[in-house]
Each structure stands twice: as C-alpha cells, then as structure tokens.
Design an enzyme around this catalytic site. Structure first.
Site, PDB file in Angstrom:
ATOM      1  CE1 TYR A  12      -3.178   2.966   0.560  1.00  0.00           C
ATOM      2  CE2 TYR A  12      -2.888   2.714   2.931  1.00  0.00           C
ATOM      3  CZ  TYR A  12      -3.432   3.390   1.853  1.00  0.00           C
ATOM      4  OH  TYR A  12      -4.247   4.473   2.067  1.00  0.00           O
ATOM      5  CG  ASP A  59      10.786 -13.891   3.228  1.00  0.00           C
ATOM      6  OD1 ASP A  59      11.069 -12.839   3.822  1.00  0.00           O
ATOM      7  OD2 ASP A  59      10.063 -14.780   3.734  1.00  0.00           O
ATOM      8  CG  PHE A  82       7.510   0.780   2.879  1.00  0.00           C
ATOM      9  CD1 PHE A  82       6.946   1.738   3.697  1.00  0.00           C
ATOM     10  CD2 PHE A  82       8.041   1.185   1.663  1.00  0.00           C
ATOM     11  CE1 PHE A  82       6.900   3.070   3.318  1.00  0.00           C
ATOM     12  CE2 PHE A  82       7.999   2.511   1.273  1.00  0.00           C
ATOM     13  CZ  PHE A  82       7.429   3.458   2.100  1.00  0.00           C
ATOM     14  CB  SER A 125       4.205   2.652  13.817  1.00  0.00           C
ATOM     15  OG  SER A 125       2.914   2.754  14.355  1.00  0.00           O
ATOM     16  CE1 TYR A 150       3.444  -2.611  12.611  1.00  0.00           C
ATOM     17  CE2 TYR A 150       2.157  -1.215  14.095  1.00  0.00           C
ATOM     18  CZ  TYR A 150       2.887  -1.375  12.930  1.00  0.00           C
ATOM     19  OH  TYR A 150       3.092  -0.302  12.095  1.00  0.00           O
ATOM     20  CE  LYS A 154       6.635  -0.929  11.959  1.00  0.00           C
ATOM     21  NZ  LYS A 154       7.382  -1.051  10.690  1.00  0.00           N
ATOM     22  CG  LEU A 201     -11.858   2.894   9.996  1.00  0.00           C
ATOM     23  CD1 LEU A 201     -12.950   2.025  10.599  1.00  0.00           C
ATOM     24  CD2 LEU A 201     -11.724   4.218  10.748  1.00  0.00           C
TER      25      LEU A 201
END
Length: 342
Positions: A12, A59, A82, A125, A150, A154, A201
């Site tokens: 994305y 990978d 990313f 993040s 997660y 980070k 979302l």
C-alpha cells in the site's frame, strides 16, 4: 538520479512511494515477497508513471538472497524499508510471526549494507508512543511499553537502527513515525489492497459501502473520547509517500541532527472512528451499515501528532485533508469493483 531500494514496494504505502520517488527523479527498485500484495500492482504503477519499475521477488528473511541482491546491485544509494507484518490485532494473536518477519528482514538488510555507505529510511509508527500522556505527541515524548507485539517490533527496530548508526558512520538513518495512512492515488489506479479480511479501518469502510461486507464493526464505543470511539491522526497515503522522498533528500544533503533521526508524519489533527465514518458518508454519498462492538485488544485510545519538527526540519507538510482521504479511498474501491485485482 539515485537508485532507491523500496522493500515492500508493491504494498500500500510502498507502491505510492515508488510513484513519488519516480516523480522526484529517482529510480525505484522494488523487492517484495508478495505475501501481502499483488504482482498486478506493478502494472498499475506503470499506468501512472509510464514505465514498469524494476522488481525482484524474494523474502528479506532469507539472508543469502539479501546478500546476493546487495552484491549484484552496487549502485543503490538509499533504502526505504517498508516490508513488515503490520496489523495490531493479528500481532496479538501471532506474536512470533511478527518478531520473525520484522526483525529478520531488518537485520539482514543492515548486515548486507554494513560496509557500504547507505541512506536508510525506516517505516516506523506512532505505536512507539503507546498511550501518550500529552497530546499532541512530539518526537521527544517517552517511548512507553508497547500495547502490541507489532508496536514492540517498531520500538526495538528503532533501538537497533539508532545503535547501528552510532556504531557505523556508513549508515545515515531516519525513522518516520507515521500515524494512520488512508486514501489512494488521485488516479484511483493504486490504493490499499488487503488480502482477506482488512486489518485497517478504511478498507472495511469502503468494502462495506460497496457491498463486499455486510457490516462494519467499530471496536469500542465507551472510550474516554467525545463520542466514545478511538481517535487517530489520519494521513493521506500520497502525503505520506512524499515524506519518504523528503527523508531521502535530507539524508543525501546531510542531516544536521546526525546519523540517526526520527520524525512524526501526520496531519496534527485527531479524528474519531465515528467522525471518520461520517466524513466518508459525506464524501461518498453512501450510508454505512455499522455497529459498535467490544474493544479490541492492543488498541490505543487516542493519539495524534505534533508535526512541527517535520515541517521545520524535514521540509514536509501534509496537504490533503480528511475529505480528500475519504473521496480517494472510495474512488479506488469503485475502480476495484470494475477492474478486479486478484
């Protein structure tokens, strides 16, 4: 101009960053294992920029392949990293998957570039702040105990990068702590393309609006916020992509703050989940079928960023607001309905 490696470049944020790198005169090179993206995105990127980017499928957790790639591509001057597992809820259920994917890929890249001067931009993040004590949260706010595996990956990744930059002057590193990316490219040719059940979302909103899903569930309606739903700093993915280009440019000219730096990437405004739904309904003209369900483990109640440092030192500002975010996400969903990518 410079060749920039974009790991996770068919994903994305990665795909939008590839487009913005090309628009800025760079030559993007993509590495992706396609575990959470689709090879057809390369064709979509080509429709936007006129050429198909160089692409390598493997990978990054495979150390041998990473070493081989770096040796056979000596003219790469920058890396935008990313490639990682990124869903808060899934990380609570599958922590080992997150620790493996997110650490092995990073360590393999750093080891491969250990003896080469490299500009390195890391996709971090706002989850590193945990539940902040003061809002808006600044880069100097304490990094608190993560609320999910997660978020923990980070936090630890940032520590690894900072210590690596301190120990080896070959590395010039910027970690971008971004908030909640939404929206799609203005052409509606690329956007968020979740595989299976969406973890974020906006795809849930757009898929519900178009009829792919019967109902949207808002996780929690009893939080200490004006309407009871969580509050986030939503940022348009194109603005976010341009922030990565700005970070590469700052590293190329020399960051006066040293070999390691962090920046908040957001709009500086907080919107609740229910406010985001209302904004989508306004932008799309679609009424959403949604219900308020129980809280989701690992979610932070409210967070939005102070972006003064990004504006003053990175030379970057967000320009697209909540209306553009929602309208572009809806345009992308409608494009997918007529042009399935699967």
């Amino acid at each position: 101009m410079s060749k920039i490696l974009v790991t996770g470049g068919t994903g994305y944020i990665g795909s939008h960053t590839v487009v913005e790198l090309y628009n800025a005169g760079y030559t993007p090179v993509i590495v992706d294992n396609l575990s959470n993206s689709n090879i057809k995105i390369l064709d979509q990127i080509e429709k936007i920029i006129g050429i198909k980017p160089e692409f390598h499928q493997f990978d990054l957790c495979d150390e041998t392949k990473v070493m081989s790639f770096v040796k056979t591509n000596p003219n790469i001057t920058g890396v935008i990293h990313f490639a990682a597992s990124k869903a808060v809820g899934e990380s609570v259920e599958k922590p080992l998957k997150y620790y493996r994917n997110n650490f092995f890929s990073l360590l393999n890249l750093l080891n491969a570039y250990n003896e080469k001067k490299i500009n390195f931009v890391f996709s971090s993040s706002c989850t590193v702040y945990g539940e902040p004590d003061v809002l808006p949260v600044t880069e100097s706010a304490p990094v608190k105990k993560a609320t999910s595996p997660y978020g923990n990956t980070k936090q630890i990744a940032e520590e690894i990068l900072q210590e690596t930059a301190q120990a080896n002057n070959n590395y010039k590193i910027i970690a971008l702590r971004y908030f909640n990316p939404v929206g799609a490219h203005e052409t509606a040719l690329i956007g968020e393309l979740p595989i299976g059940v969406p973890q974020n979302l906006l795809p849930f909103i757009t898929q519900t609006a178009i009829g792919k899903r019967q109902q949207l569930t808002v996780f929690g309606g009893d939080y200490d916020t004006p309407d009871g739903s969580c509050i986030r700093d939503y940022i348009h993915v194109v603005d976010l992509a341009k922030a990565h280009v700005a970070a590469i440019k700052l590293l190329e000219k020399g960051n006066p703050n040293g070999n390691y730096d962090v920046f908040n990437i957001g709009t500086g405004n907080g919107y609740s989940v229910l406010e985001a739904i209302t904004a989508f309904e306004k932008a799309s003209g679609q009424k959403l079928n949604y219900t308020v369900g129980p809280r989701r483990e690992g979610d932070i109640i409210k967070v939005w960023g102070d972006v003064t440092k990004s504006s003053q030192q990175l030379g970057w500002n967000a320009h697209l607001g909540i209306d553009e975010m929602m309208a572009s996400a809806w345009a992308w969903e409608k494009y997918l309905a007529e042009n399935p990518i699967s």
